[in-house]
Design a protein around this motif. Structure first.
Motif, PDB file in Angstrom:
ATOM      1  N   UNK A 106       0.839  -1.196   0.000  1.00  0.00           N
ATOM      2  CA  UNK A 106       0.000   0.000   0.000  1.00  0.00           C
ATOM      3  C   UNK A 106       0.878   1.252   0.000  1.00  0.00           C
ATOM      4  N   UNK A 107       1.901   1.259   0.846  1.00  0.00           N
ATOM      5  CA  UNK A 107       2.811   2.404   0.884  1.00  0.00           C
ATOM      6  C   UNK A 107       3.436   2.647  -0.485  1.00  0.00           C
ATOM      7  N   UNK A 108       3.936   1.598  -1.103  1.00  0.00           N
ATOM      8  CA  UNK A 108       4.581   1.732  -2.408  1.00  0.00           C
ATOM      9  C   UNK A 108       3.582   2.192  -3.466  1.00  0.00           C
ATOM     10  N   UNK A 109       2.401   1.596  -3.466  1.00  0.00           N
ATOM     11  CA  UNK A 109       1.380   2.006  -4.430  1.00  0.00           C
ATOM     12  C   UNK A 109       0.997   3.463  -4.269  1.00  0.00           C
ATOM     13  N   UNK A 110       0.812   3.878  -3.036  1.00  0.00           N
ATOM     14  CA  UNK A 110       0.460   5.284  -2.759  1.00  0.00           C
ATOM     15  C   UNK A 110       1.574   6.216  -3.217  1.00  0.00           C
ATOM     16  N   UNK A 111       2.809   5.829  -2.971  1.00  0.00           N
ATOM     17  CA  UNK A 111       3.956   6.626  -3.403  1.00  0.00           C
ATOM     18  C   UNK A 111       4.006   6.732  -4.930  1.00  0.00           C
ATOM     19  N   UNK A 112       3.812   5.611  -5.603  1.00  0.00           N
ATOM     20  CA  UNK A 112       3.928   5.594  -7.063  1.00  0.00           C
ATOM     21  C   UNK A 112       2.799   6.353  -7.750  1.00  0.00           C
ATOM     22  N   UNK A 113       1.616   6.326  -7.195  1.00  0.00           N
ATOM     23  CA  UNK A 113       0.468   7.005  -7.815  1.00  0.00           C
ATOM     24  C   UNK A 113       0.313   8.445  -7.326  1.00  0.00           C
ATOM     25  N   UNK A 114       0.945   8.790  -6.258  1.00  0.00           N
ATOM     26  CA  UNK A 114       0.876  10.066  -5.545  1.00  0.00           C
ATOM     27  C   UNK A 114      -0.416  10.828  -5.795  1.00  0.00           C
ATOM     28  N   UNK A 115      -0.475  11.812  -6.665  1.00  0.00           N
ATOM     29  CA  UNK A 115      -1.674  12.659  -6.769  1.00  0.00           C
ATOM     30  C   UNK A 115      -2.891  11.948  -7.364  1.00  0.00           C
ATOM     31  N   UNK A 116      -2.709  10.819  -8.019  1.00  0.00           N
ATOM     32  CA  UNK A 116      -3.864  10.097  -8.582  1.00  0.00           C
ATOM     33  C   UNK A 116      -4.288   8.907  -7.722  1.00  0.00           C
ATOM     34  N   UNK A 117      -3.661   8.741  -6.572  1.00  0.00           N
ATOM     35  CA  UNK A 117      -3.988   7.649  -5.667  1.00  0.00           C
ATOM     36  C   UNK A 117      -5.427   7.776  -5.181  1.00  0.00           C
ATOM     37  N   UNK A 118      -6.153   6.688  -5.236  1.00  0.00           N
ATOM     38  CA  UNK A 118      -7.512   6.620  -4.684  1.00  0.00           C
ATOM     39  C   UNK A 118      -7.410   5.985  -3.308  1.00  0.00           C
ATOM     40  N   UNK A 119      -7.738   6.744  -2.286  1.00  0.00           N
ATOM     41  CA  UNK A 119      -7.579   6.270  -0.918  1.00  0.00           C
ATOM     42  C   UNK A 119      -8.342   4.976  -0.674  1.00  0.00           C
ATOM     43  N   UNK A 120      -7.827   4.168   0.219  1.00  0.00           N
ATOM     44  CA  UNK A 120      -8.428   2.881   0.550  1.00  0.00           C
ATOM     45  C   UNK A 120      -9.292   2.965   1.804  1.00  0.00           C
ATOM     46  N   UNK A 121      -9.309   4.124   2.424  1.00  0.00           N
ATOM     47  CA  UNK A 121     -10.102   4.307   3.633  1.00  0.00           C
ATOM     48  C   UNK A 121     -10.733   5.695   3.572  1.00  0.00           C
ATOM     49  N   UNK A 122     -10.988   6.276   4.698  1.00  0.00           N
ATOM     50  CA  UNK A 122     -11.585   7.610   4.750  1.00  0.00           C
ATOM     51  C   UNK A 122     -10.529   8.633   4.313  1.00  0.00           C
ATOM     52  N   UNK A 123     -10.861   9.423   3.316  1.00  0.00           N
ATOM     53  CA  UNK A 123      -9.930  10.425   2.796  1.00  0.00           C
ATOM     54  C   UNK A 123      -9.693  11.514   3.834  1.00  0.00           C
ATOM     55  N   UNK A 124      -8.539  12.123   3.756  1.00  0.00           N
ATOM     56  CA  UNK A 124      -8.229  13.240   4.649  1.00  0.00           C
ATOM     57  C   UNK A 124      -9.297  14.326   4.498  1.00  0.00           C
ATOM     58  N   UNK A 125      -9.691  14.882   5.626  1.00  0.00           N
ATOM     59  CA  UNK A 125     -10.684  15.941   5.626  1.00  0.00           C
ATOM     60  C   UNK A 125     -12.119  15.436   5.490  1.00  0.00           C
ATOM     61  N   UNK A 126     -12.303  14.134   5.355  1.00  0.00           N
ATOM     62  CA  UNK A 126     -13.640  13.567   5.174  1.00  0.00           C
ATOM     63  C   UNK A 126     -14.177  12.879   6.427  1.00  0.00           C
ATOM     64  N   UNK A 127     -13.397  12.904   7.483  1.00  0.00           N
ATOM     65  CA  UNK A 127     -13.809  12.248   8.705  1.00  0.00           C
ATOM     66  C   UNK A 127     -14.730  13.152   9.505  1.00  0.00           C
ATOM     67  N   UNK A 128     -15.808  12.602   9.973  1.00  0.00           N
ATOM     68  CA  UNK A 128     -16.741  13.343  10.802  1.00  0.00           C
ATOM     69  C   UNK A 128     -16.601  12.869  12.236  1.00  0.00           C
ATOM     70  N   UNK A 129     -16.775  13.752  13.194  1.00  0.00           N
ATOM     71  CA  UNK A 129     -16.708  13.311  14.601  1.00  0.00           C
ATOM     72  C   UNK A 129     -17.752  12.243  14.865  1.00  0.00           C
ATOM     73  N   UNK A 130     -17.368  11.294  15.710  1.00  0.00           N
ATOM     74  CA  UNK A 130     -18.257  10.200  16.073  1.00  0.00           C
ATOM     75  C   UNK A 130     -19.228  10.682  17.149  1.00  0.00           C
ATOM     76  N   UNK A 131     -20.516  10.591  16.863  1.00  0.00           N
ATOM     77  CA  UNK A 131     -21.554  10.949  17.839  1.00  0.00           C
ATOM     78  C   UNK A 131     -22.453   9.758  18.051  1.00  0.00           C
TER      79      UNK A 131
END
Length: 175
Positions: A149-174
């Motif tokens: 995953x680290x290598x794939x993310x590095x190689x795709x850098x700006x075109x990487x499709x996140x495998x989890x919650x994207x940065x800035x997309x997390x909402x507080x848990x209520x």
């Protein structure tokens, strides 16, 4: 084993299976994003390419999971050193190795019963309970999937499709 122990053992086997499936899913979602040349890139001479990681995991999976309960987990036919040599297998060949390894693991894990968990098996001549051997492989494959995953993310850098919650997309848990 008593009934609660069998229930625990059965639950453990199901959780182990889910953990391995989750690992494979992360790696699969990584590999599908990559172009063929990415499979042969290593970040430095001491790092592994995706080709090497796939070959190594395949070799390890076949060695560990074939005849799991009856033979040593380090088979004499395994060429571990060769797993770390560049081969320039095609993407199709690498994906065949990848699927073959996981198929072997899943078939063996699904064949185990709760009664097997405390049975003794051997890896490189060292005694392990079945549970300890499973945990050893969860740790080992998690380590290598993380590298992938680290290598794939590095190689795709700006075109990487996140495998989890994207940065800035997390909402507080209520709750």
């Amino acid at each position: 084993m008593t009934s609660p122990q069998l229930d625990f053992a059965g639950e453990y086997l199901q959780e182990a299976l889910l953990t391995f499936k989750s690992m494979k899913k992360l790696a699969d979602k990584t590999l599908v994003q990559l172009d063929d040349p990415h499979f042969y890139v290593a970040l430095d001479p001491e790092s592994n390419s995706l080709e090497i990681l796939i070959k190594h995991m395949h070799g390890n999976m076949l060695s560990r999971w074939k005849d799991f309960l009856t033979t040593d987990g380090e088979k004499p036919t395994r060429n571990r050193d060769g797993e770390f040599e560049e081969s320039h297998f095609t993407r199709e060949q690498l994906m065949h190795l990848w699927e073959d390894g996981w198929t072997t693991l899943f078939a063996t894990l699904q064949s185990l019963t709760p009664e097997n968990l405390l049975q003794t098996i051997y890896i490189r001549g060292e005694a392990h309970t079945v549970m300890k051997a499973i945990q050893r492989q969860i740790s080992h494959y998690g380590y290598h999937v993380g590298q992938m995953v680290f290598l794939g993310k590095h190689l795709k850098h700006e075109t990487w499709q996140t495998l989890s919650i994207a940065r800035g997309q997390s909402k507080p848990f209520n709750p």
